[in-house]
Design a protein around this motif. Structure first.
Motif, short mmCIF file in Angstrom:
data_model
loop_
_atom_site.label_atom_id
_atom_site.label_comp_id
_atom_site.label_asym_id
_atom_site.label_seq_id
_atom_site.Cartn_x
_atom_site.Cartn_y
_atom_site.Cartn_z
N GLU A 109 0.70 -1.26 -0.06
CA GLU A 109 0.01 -0.04 -0.05
C GLU A 109 0.86 0.99 0.09
O GLU A 109 0.44 2.33 -0.61
CB GLU A 109 -0.80 0.03 1.25
CG GLU A 109 -2.16 -0.96 1.38
CD GLU A 109 -2.79 -1.18 2.56
OE1 GLU A 109 -3.88 -1.54 2.55
OE2 GLU A 109 -2.13 -0.75 3.61
N THR A 110 1.94 1.38 0.57
CA THR A 110 2.56 2.40 0.81
C THR A 110 3.47 2.73 -0.46
O THR A 110 3.54 3.74 -1.00
CB THR A 110 3.95 2.14 1.93
OG1 THR A 110 3.24 1.93 3.16
CG2 THR A 110 4.82 3.32 2.06
N ARG A 111 3.77 1.53 -1.15
CA ARG A 111 4.45 1.96 -2.42
C ARG A 111 3.53 2.12 -3.54
O ARG A 111 3.89 3.36 -4.24
CB ARG A 111 5.26 0.36 -2.99
CG ARG A 111 6.60 0.11 -2.24
CD ARG A 111 7.08 -1.29 -2.63
NE ARG A 111 8.35 -1.52 -1.96
CZ ARG A 111 8.58 -2.59 -1.11
NH1 ARG A 111 7.44 -3.30 -0.78
NH2 ARG A 111 9.60 -2.77 -0.54
N ALA A 112 2.40 1.94 -3.54
CA ALA A 112 1.24 2.31 -4.51
C ALA A 112 1.09 3.79 -4.06
O ALA A 112 0.75 4.58 -5.12
CB ALA A 112 0.07 1.56 -4.38
N TYR A 113 0.76 4.25 -2.68
CA TYR A 113 0.81 5.62 -2.42
C TYR A 113 1.67 6.42 -2.86
O TYR A 113 1.43 7.76 -3.59
CB TYR A 113 0.50 5.50 -0.85
CG TYR A 113 0.46 7.00 -0.51
CD1 TYR A 113 -0.62 7.83 -0.61
CD2 TYR A 113 1.26 7.53 0.52
CE1 TYR A 113 -0.77 9.08 -0.18
CE2 TYR A 113 1.36 8.82 0.97
CZ TYR A 113 0.42 9.58 0.61
OH TYR A 113 0.24 10.85 1.07
N VAL A 114 2.92 6.15 -2.63
CA VAL A 114 4.05 7.28 -3.07
C VAL A 114 4.05 7.32 -4.64
O VAL A 114 4.49 8.35 -5.18
CB VAL A 114 5.41 6.87 -2.25
CG1 VAL A 114 5.13 6.73 -0.90
CG2 VAL A 114 5.96 5.53 -2.85
N ALA A 115 3.90 6.27 -5.32
CA ALA A 115 3.86 6.21 -7.00
C ALA A 115 2.73 7.23 -7.45
O ALA A 115 2.86 7.84 -8.22
CB ALA A 115 3.70 4.77 -7.14
N GLU A 116 1.40 7.20 -6.69
CA GLU A 116 0.40 7.78 -7.08
C GLU A 116 0.86 9.31 -6.66
O GLU A 116 0.27 10.13 -7.55
CB GLU A 116 -0.60 7.65 -6.21
CG GLU A 116 -2.20 8.50 -6.63
CD GLU A 116 -3.32 7.78 -5.96
OE1 GLU A 116 -4.27 8.35 -6.48
OE2 GLU A 116 -3.15 7.16 -4.94
N VAL A 117 1.50 9.42 -5.54
CA VAL A 117 1.74 11.07 -5.35
C VAL A 117 2.72 11.60 -6.31
O VAL A 117 2.43 12.69 -6.76
CB VAL A 117 2.13 11.09 -3.55
CG1 VAL A 117 2.98 12.30 -3.57
CG2 VAL A 117 1.09 10.62 -2.66
N ARG A 118 3.57 10.62 -6.66
CA ARG A 118 4.76 11.19 -7.44
C ARG A 118 4.09 11.47 -8.96
O ARG A 118 4.51 12.56 -9.39
CB ARG A 118 5.79 10.00 -7.52
CG ARG A 118 7.11 10.50 -8.62
CD ARG A 118 7.54 11.88 -8.35
NE ARG A 118 7.99 11.97 -6.92
CZ ARG A 118 9.18 11.98 -6.58
NH1 ARG A 118 10.16 11.12 -7.41
NH2 ARG A 118 9.75 12.14 -5.41
N ASP A 119 3.17 10.79 -9.21
CA ASP A 119 2.28 11.10 -10.60
C ASP A 119 1.86 12.41 -10.33
O ASP A 119 1.93 13.32 -11.47
CB ASP A 119 1.29 9.96 -11.06
CG ASP A 119 2.10 8.66 -11.25
OD1 ASP A 119 3.30 8.78 -11.89
OD2 ASP A 119 1.32 7.84 -11.46
N LYS A 120 1.10 12.77 -9.52
CA LYS A 120 0.57 14.07 -9.32
C LYS A 120 1.34 15.29 -9.13
O LYS A 120 1.26 16.43 -9.56
CB LYS A 120 -0.42 13.87 -8.08
CG LYS A 120 -1.59 12.94 -8.14
CD LYS A 120 -2.67 13.36 -9.10
CE LYS A 120 -3.92 12.22 -9.15
NZ LYS A 120 -4.68 12.44 -10.17
N ALA A 121 2.68 14.92 -8.38
CA ALA A 121 3.59 15.67 -8.08
C ALA A 121 4.12 16.39 -9.61
O ALA A 121 4.48 17.73 -9.68
CB ALA A 121 4.77 15.44 -7.18
#
Length: 454
Positions: A109-121
Motif C-alpha cells: 500500500e505504501t509503494r502504491a501511495y508514493v507512486a500515485e503521489v509522484r505522478d500528481k507531483a
C-alpha cells in the motif's frame, strides 16, 4: 562582505530547464528511497530496529505524505489523495518509538501511495509557472521536497546501520588519500564574513538571512579527527577521566556506559573492530571517526588541548574567500558538488580517508568540510538575526533552544541536493546513531594572530 548569488540549476536555465532539473532530482531521490526499502523484506520494513528510529515503511509513507501536502495539494491544487492517513505520518503527533504500533499502510500500500503521489507531483511541476507565489518561486517547494526525501533517505540509511542481520547494502570502497597530509592546523585570520544566505533559492528558513559576523583569529583542524587519533584518546584513558568531560557529558558517559564510538568492539589482542552495515571489519585508522556524540567530541577536544569550533567559525573556515571577501556556496567555490569534491550521496558506505578530496579544499586550506561525517560544533540551535518562519514553523522554529547542538557539513549519506555551505543540522548532544564526527579548533595565540600565519 557579500555572499554568492546562484540558483540550484545553472542561472541561465529558463522555466523548462528548471523543470527538467527538478524532475531529475526527484527521480534520483526516489531511486534512492526505492533501493533502501527494496533491499529488505517486508518483515524488516515494518520492524522497529531501534526506538530511536521509525520503521522503514513509516519513513517511506511519510516521504509521500509530505510530497502530497506541499506539491500535490498546495502547489498542484489537487484534492487530497488519502486524507485519512495524514495524522499517521505527522512526525509531531507520534514519537519514533510509538510509530511501530500505528495502523500504518502495508508495504504494498505504501509503494502504491508514493507512486500515485509522484505522478500528481510531476503533473504539478509541469503546470506550475515556478514564479509568483513565494512557495513556488524558482521551484522552492519542489526543492524543499527533494531535500526532505533525501534527508529521510539518510535517516533510513542510519536505520540500516542499526538493523541486525546479514549485509544487504553494497558499495565500492572510497578513494584513498590523494597525497600525504599537510599542515595539521589552519589559521583563520580575524575579520568579518557573511554567514547564512539571502539569495540561495532552495535554502531553508534557518539558513536565512545573510548577516555579517566578526570573529577573532582562530585555528581549526585541517582535517576531521580520525579513528586512529580517537583511539589514542581511548588508550590514554579519555573515557575514564572526568577532567575532559563537562558535568552533563560525564553524567551521560557514566549512565550510558560509553567506552568507545558506537559500533566499535575490541578483541582480546586490543584490536578495534567495527560493525558497518552488517560487515565486521578492523577500524581503519585514517578515516574520520563516526558515530560519536557531542559529549564524546567535546571530551576528545579538551583532552587534545583544544575545543570544538563554534558554528560561525566552522562556516567561515568553509565559505569565506579571503581573496575576494565574499562567501562561497561550497568550500571549493560555487559549482555543484561532483564525486571529485566530496564523499556524498551514499556513493560509498563509509567516510573516505583524510586527504581523499584535495579538490574540495576551502580557500583557507581546510579539507573535507562537506561530506564524510556531520561535524559537531559547540553552538546551540538558535535562529539567525532577522529569522522568519517559512513555510512552516515545525521545520526550524519549534526546535530552537533546548539542549540541541548544531552539526555542519553533511556525511557520506547526505545527498548533494541536501547540503551546501550554509546548511544547518541539529540534534541532541547524546545522539550518535547519526553519521557524526568532528574536528577541533582553538583560539589563536597573540603571535599567530599578529603574524597571520601558523
Amino acid at each position: 562582505m557579500t555572499e554568492t548569488s546562484t540558483v540550484p540549476a545553472p542561472a541561465e536555465l529558463g522555466a523548462e530547464g528548471l523543470r527538467a532539473h527538478v524532475a531529475s532530482l526527484l527521480e534520483r531521490s526516489r531511486a534512492r528511497s526505492t533501493a533502501l526499502t527494496d533491499a529488505v523484506d517486508e518483515a524488516d520494513l515494518v520492524a522497529q530496529h531501534s526506538p530511536l528510529m521509525s520503521p522503514l515503511v513509516w519513513d517511506l509513507a511519510h516521504i509521500g505524505s509530505q510530497e502530497e501536502l506541499w506539491l500535490v495539494r498546495d502547489a498542484g491544487g489537487h484534492q487530497p489523495l488519502r486524507p485519512e492517513i495524514d495524522g499517521l505520518y505527522d512526525a509531531f503527533q507520534h514519537s519514533r518509538a510509538s510509530r511501530v504500533d500505528l495502523p500504518l499502510l502495508t508495504p504494498p500500500e505504501t509503494r502504491a501511495y508514493v507512486a500515485e503521489v509522484r505522478d500528481k507531483a510531476l503533473d504539478a511541476l509541469e503546470r506550475s509557472p515556478l514564479t509568483g507565489r513565494r512557495l513556488v518561486d524558482r521551484a522552492f517547494a519542489f526543492g524543499m521536497i527533494v531535500q526532505h526525501e533525501q534527508q529521510h533517505d539518510e535517516t533510513m540509511l542510519a536505520t540500516h546501520q542499526l538493523r541486525a542481520g546479514a549485509p544487504v547494502l553494497q558499495a565500492d570502497a572510497p578513494p584513498p588519500a590523494a597525497a600525504p597530509r599537510g599542515a595539521r592546523e589552519v589559521l583563520i585570520p580575524a575579520g568579518r564574513f557573511t554567514q547564512g544566505t539571502s539569495t540561495e533559492p532552495w535554502a531553508l528558513d534557518n539558513e536565512r538571512p545573510a548577516h555579517p559576523v566578526d570573529l577573532p583569529a582562530f585555528v581549526i583542524d585541517a582535517y576531521p579527527v580520525t579513528n586512529g587519533e580517537y583511539a589514542e584518546f581511548i588508550a590514554g584513558g579519555g573515557y575514564d577521566d572526568p577532567r575532559w568531560w563537562t558535568d552533563a557529558g560525564w553524567k551521560h558517559r557514566t549512565e550510558a556506559g560509553l567506552v568507545a564510538p558506537q559500533f566499535w568492539e575490541r578483541d582480546a589482542s586490543g584490536q578495534w573492530w567495527r560493525r558497518r552495515f552488517g560487515v565486521v571489519e578492523p577500524v581503519p585508522a585514517d578515516e574520520p571517526v563516526v558515530h560519536v556524540c557531542f559529549h564524546e567530541a567535546a571530551a576528545y577536544a579538551a583532552w587534545a588541548g583544544k575545543r570544538l569550533p563554534t558554528e560561525p567559525e566552522w562556516e567561515k573556515a568553509a565559505r569565506h574567500d579571503p581573496a575576494t571577501g565574499r562567501s562561497r556556496r561550497y568550500p571549493w567555490g560555487d559549482e555543484e558538488p561532483t564525486p571529485a569534491h566530496a564523499n556524498l550521496g551514499q556513493r560509498y558506505l563509509q567516510p573516505a580517508p583524510v586527504g581523499a578530496y584535495p579538490r574540495g579544499v576551502s580557500a583557507h586550506g581546510v579539507h573535507q568540510l562537506i561530506g564524510d561525517v556531520w561535524e559537531w560544533t559547540s553552538s546551540g540551535w538558535e535562529p539567525y538575526p532577522g529569522f522568519e518562519v517559512f513555510p512552516y514553523p515545525e521545520y526550524s522554529q519549534v526546535f530552537f533552544g533546548g539542549d540541541y547542538r548544531v552539526l555542519r557539513g553533511g556525511s557520506f549519506g547526505t545527498d548533494a541536493a541536501a547540503i551546501r555551505g550554509t546548511f544547518r543540522n541539529w540534534d541532541h548532544p547524546i545522539r550518535r546513531q547519526i553519521f557524526s564526527g568532528f574536528r577541533c579548533a582553538r583560539d589563536a595565540t597573540a603571535a599567530e594572530a599578529a603574524e597571520g600565519r601558523l
